[in-house]
Design a protein around this motif. Structure first.
Motif, PDB file in Angstrom:
ATOM      1  N   LYS A   4       8.479  -8.275  33.373  1.00  0.00           N
ATOM      2  CA  LYS A   4       7.953  -8.028  32.033  1.00  0.00           C
ATOM      3  C   LYS A   4       8.181  -6.571  31.635  1.00  0.00           C
ATOM      4  CE  LYS A   4       6.083 -12.135  31.355  1.00  0.00           C
ATOM      5  NZ  LYS A   4       6.653 -13.054  30.349  1.00  0.00           N
ATOM      6  N   GLY A   5       8.627  -6.380  30.393  1.00  0.00           N
ATOM      7  CA  GLY A   5       8.831  -5.030  29.878  1.00  0.00           C
ATOM      8  C   GLY A   5       7.544  -4.471  29.299  1.00  0.00           C
ATOM      9  N   VAL A   6       7.175  -3.264  29.719  1.00  0.00           N
ATOM     10  CA  VAL A   6       5.914  -2.655  29.299  1.00  0.00           C
ATOM     11  C   VAL A   6       6.183  -1.339  28.565  1.00  0.00           C
ATOM     12  CG1 VAL A   6       3.661  -1.794  30.043  1.00  0.00           C
ATOM     13  CG2 VAL A   6       4.752  -3.665  31.311  1.00  0.00           C
ATOM     14  N   ALA A   7       5.630  -1.206  27.357  1.00  0.00           N
ATOM     15  CA  ALA A   7       5.669   0.064  26.621  1.00  0.00           C
ATOM     16  C   ALA A   7       4.277   0.684  26.697  1.00  0.00           C
ATOM     17  CB  ALA A   7       6.050  -0.168  25.168  1.00  0.00           C
ATOM     18  N   ILE A   8       4.226   1.977  26.970  1.00  0.00           N
ATOM     19  CA  ILE A   8       2.935   2.662  27.066  1.00  0.00           C
ATOM     20  C   ILE A   8       2.832   3.685  25.941  1.00  0.00           C
ATOM     21  CG2 ILE A   8       1.390   4.022  28.532  1.00  0.00           C
ATOM     22  CD1 ILE A   8       2.893   2.951  30.953  1.00  0.00           C
TER      23      ILE A   8
END
Length: 391
Positions: A4-8
């Motif tokens: 899963k791609g996660v943006a913070i």
């Protein structure tokens, strides 16, 4: 299982740092697509070199240029974007599945809303987004098939204690509060509180703004409003319980007399891991709670007279969305002025009450009206602060 791609959003702050710590424990399940910060070039550079996101955003344009220069010199292929609008770009990117919304204050509203409208799993650590936009935000989540998972330790605890299928049998939510550093101080001493004393939280490691909010109990007030929106409850069904040990993070009371509580060491990696893995549980790096050293759990009612910010939040929610926007905007400006030694600790609720009193009545249902009320409330706050300094 695909990664899963996660943006913070807000990766340089304490929530962002804790999120990256949890992600690093599960490299097979997650990859970082974007990291963002306001102007902390050094920390964002280090994070980019370690996690190699596709994109990095610096809101401050000069800081963005500096970051791009350093990354290019290091041979990194991270693409650097500048400006607040770029936060919305990365929050809604097709490469991103999950968005950690950890930008402090009103600045987090637009990118968090963009993530909801793009149908992402929104891991909400920015309570101000819901305090400001309430119904509009919840509608966006429903309309676009987004998932909204709370990161605040209290709301995450409630989420863990609720039944998986609806709200049947729920009587009320009990939000715990540490009481902050001045819980036992006499009212007469609060006027002399310094910024250094206010940011020294007894249990949690947090940024300056949220630490001051915890000291005034405004943080708990904002959490009451957030809980009403998250769990579809009236304010009468959200009760604040002062619990100095911060071991129980919150509770849910049921109609059969049961009260379910979530306990743990005060470490934000627990709710972060829960939101990342949900409905599974992931290793977070947090030590298990030792019940024998915990020894005791104390509870008391909050003192609304000594800490009027909590009462103001209940009143604002009762008045509607314009009042909660004014409450949040005035509080942000008041905390900034207090940290800058322009006003005193006990001036914070006075300023908030005055700006709330001048807010429009009812609830805005479009983004433009929300932003106008926010801007007007800030202008009134700055005028109040200026008058205070002149006298």
């Amino acid at each position: 299982m695909s990664s899963k791609g996660v943006a913070i959003l807000g990766s340089s702050g304490s929530i962002g740092v804790s999120t990256l710590d949890v992600l690093a424990r599960h490299p097979e399940r997650f990859h970082v697509t974007a990291l963002t910060a306001n102007h902390n070039v050094e920390r964002l550079y280090e994070q980019c070199m370690r996690f190699q996101p596709r994109q990095a955003v610096m809101v401050d344009e000069a800081a963005a240029a500096l970051l791009e220069q350093r990354l290019r010199a290091a041979g990194s292929g991270v693409k650097v974007l500048a400006g607040a609008e770029s936060l919305e770009t990365v929050a809604s990117s097709p490469e991103t599945d999950y968005v950690m919304a950890a930008i402090v204050g009103a600045a987090g509203l637009l990118p968090t809303l963009a993530a909801a409208r793009a149908g992402k799993r929104v891991m909400l650590a920015n309570k101000e987004a819901l305090v400001m936009s309430g119904q509009l935000f919840i509608d966006a989540v429903c309309e676009h098939g987004a998932e909204l998972l709370p990161i605040d330790s209290e709301h995450n605890a409630v989420f863990q204690c609720l039944p998986a299928d609806g709200r049947d049998g729920v009587e009320k939510v009990l939000l715990t509060a540490s009481g902050g550093p001045f819980r036992t101080w006499p009212a007469s001493d609060l006027a002399t509180v310094t910024p250094e004393q206010a940011v020294a939280h007894p249990n949690w490691s947090m940024g300056q703004k949220i630490s001051v909010d915890s000291a005034t109990l405004m943080n708990k007030g904002l959490e009451v409003i957030e809980a009403c929106w998250l769990f579809g409850l009236s304010a009468e069904r959200v009760e604040v319980v002062v619990h100095p040990q911060s071991t129980i993070h919150s509770m849910v009371s049921y109609n059969d007399g049961s009260v379910l509580a979530q306990l743990g060491n005060p470490d934000m990696r627990t709710p972060i891991a829960y939101a990342l893995g949900w409905p599974e549980r992931l290793v977070s790096g947090v030590a298990p709670l030792d019940m024998f050293t915990t020894a005791r759990l104390d509870f008391e009612r909050p003192d609304m007279e000594r800490f009027p910010c909590l009462q103001l939040a209940y009143e604002a929610h009762g008045c509607g969305g314009y009042a909660t926007i004014a409450l949040n905007a005035a509080n942000e400006e008041a905390v900034k002025a207090f940290l800058g030694r322009e006003i005193g600790f006990t001036d914070i609720p006075l300023l908030v009450a005055e700006v709330m009193r001048q807010a429009a009545t009812g609830t805005p249902m479009n983004l433009e009206d929300i932003l106008v009320q926010d801007e007007e409330s800030r202008a009134r706050s700055l005028s109040w602060i200026k008058n205070k300094k002149m006298h």
